[in-house]
Design an enzyme around this catalytic site. Structure first.
Site, PDB file in Angstrom:
ATOM      1  CB  THR A 176      -0.822  -0.042   1.314  1.00 32.41           C
ATOM      2  OG1 THR A 176      -1.861  -1.004   1.174  1.00 32.41           O
ATOM      3  CG2 THR A 176      -1.466   1.261   1.690  1.00 32.41           C
ATOM      4  CG  ASP A 207      -5.855  -1.078   6.878  1.00 32.32           C
ATOM      5  OD1 ASP A 207      -5.721  -1.830   5.884  1.00 32.32           O
ATOM      6  OD2 ASP A 207      -4.888  -0.480   7.388  1.00 32.32           O
TER       7      ASP A 207
END
Ligand code: ASP
Length: 311
Positions: A176, A207
């Protein structure tokens, strides 16, 4: 000039030296350094934290090495489902998108949600329609094609298995991108973007676009971006927890980050890490796995870029 600070990451996980070639290592570090130098320059010139984290995340999204934007992993249907979020520590405004296809820079769409709508989060086709209305750049599916990520997907395609980026050979690599910054005006901001997990199904969202879990910023405490196994990070409300430990318990940034990443997350099998900066420009790059692609720089400083735990 008041102190500025920036920290970035390109994912965390089982990143082992003996599995990395010197060329690959060089490329990853060069990608981080490019983003870091840009961020530092913009901050030193008086750029606002919110604008800087967006620009820096865009650079990382455009680099196919990282699982975000151009380098996003394949979802179960063979497309790329993009998640991103950002938060302004000054106004506490936030914007997030999830499960969006073909948007070149998902972080810019998250910014548009924050600035140009009355909402905090948009998903799927609705978010794409909003992006079109806002004149956001789309790319063809081919733009997001990457042979390595395609091969990863082929190994688990048509199974219920998901992979956290390069989970080949039992390795666990999360990936990410994220950036946090403190600007000259004392404002903090955080921005993060991801393709999520290879072969993710049923509209799975991690998340990254969840404000408080993968991303949080508040001038009084800190700005935080996370990377790792999204589900335990959501259940642990990681980014917000770091900020609350500082606010309620008076912990320093480093103490709060360690408490959450090295204790609470470990107890919950939550593998990964975070980058964070506080209002004094202290930086934390904390992870509970072998490595995290990461970097940091304060105004007037040399900058630091690292991959493994012992660097
Ligand atoms: N946290 C992201 C997710 O679960 C993945 C990552 O950071 O690599 O979607």
């Amino acid at each position: 000039m008041k102190k500025t600070a920036i920290a970035i990451h390109g994912g965390a996980g089982t990143i082992l030296r003996n599995r990395m070639t010197p060329e690959k290592e060089k490329k990853y570090k060069a990608g981080l350094r490019e983003a870091l130098i840009l961020g530092n320059e913009l901050l030193e010139k008086g750029g606002k934290a919110l604008d800087v984290v967006e620009e820096v995340v865009k650079v990382l999204e455009n680099n196919p090495l990282y699982n975000a934007g151009k380098g996003a992993v394949f979802a179960a249907d063979g497309t790329h489902l993009l998640d991103a979020s950002m938060m302004c520590g000054d106004t506490l405004k936030a914007g997030a998108i999830a499960g969006v296809r073909r948007v070149k820079n998902p972080i810019t769409l998250a910014r548009a949600v924050m600035d140009q709508s009355a909402y905090v989060m948009m998903v799927g086709e609705g978010a794409e329609a909003f992006a079109k209305q806002q004149g956001i750049t789309f790319e063809s599916e081919d733009y997001f094609f990457d042979q390595l990520r395609y091969d990863q997907w082929q190994r688990v395609k048509d199974t219920p298995m998901t992979i956290l980026d390069h989970t080949d050979k039992g390795e666990k690599n999360f990936s990410t991108v994220g950036a946090v910054a403190l600007d000259q005006y004392g404002n903090l901001a955080a921005a993060t973007s991801t393709g999520g997990m290879t072969n993710k199904q049923f509209g799975r969202v991690g998340d990254t676009p969840i404000i408080g879990s993968g991303c949080y910023a508040e001038n009084e405490t800190c700005a935080v971006c996370c990377t790792g196994h999204g589900e335990p990070f959501i259940r642990s409300v990681v980014a917000f927890d770091v900020s609350r430990l500082m606010a309620y318990k008076g912990l320093s940034l480093e103490e709060a980050a360690k408490e959450v990443v090295m204790k609470k997350l470990v107890e919950r099998d939550g593998e990964g890490g975070l980058i964070a900066v506080d209002r004094e420009g202290n930086i934390s790059l904390t992870f509970n796995c072998e490595g995290m692609y990461r970097g940091s720089m304060v105004s007037g400083g040399e900058g630091y870029v690292a991959i493994y735990g012992d660097e």
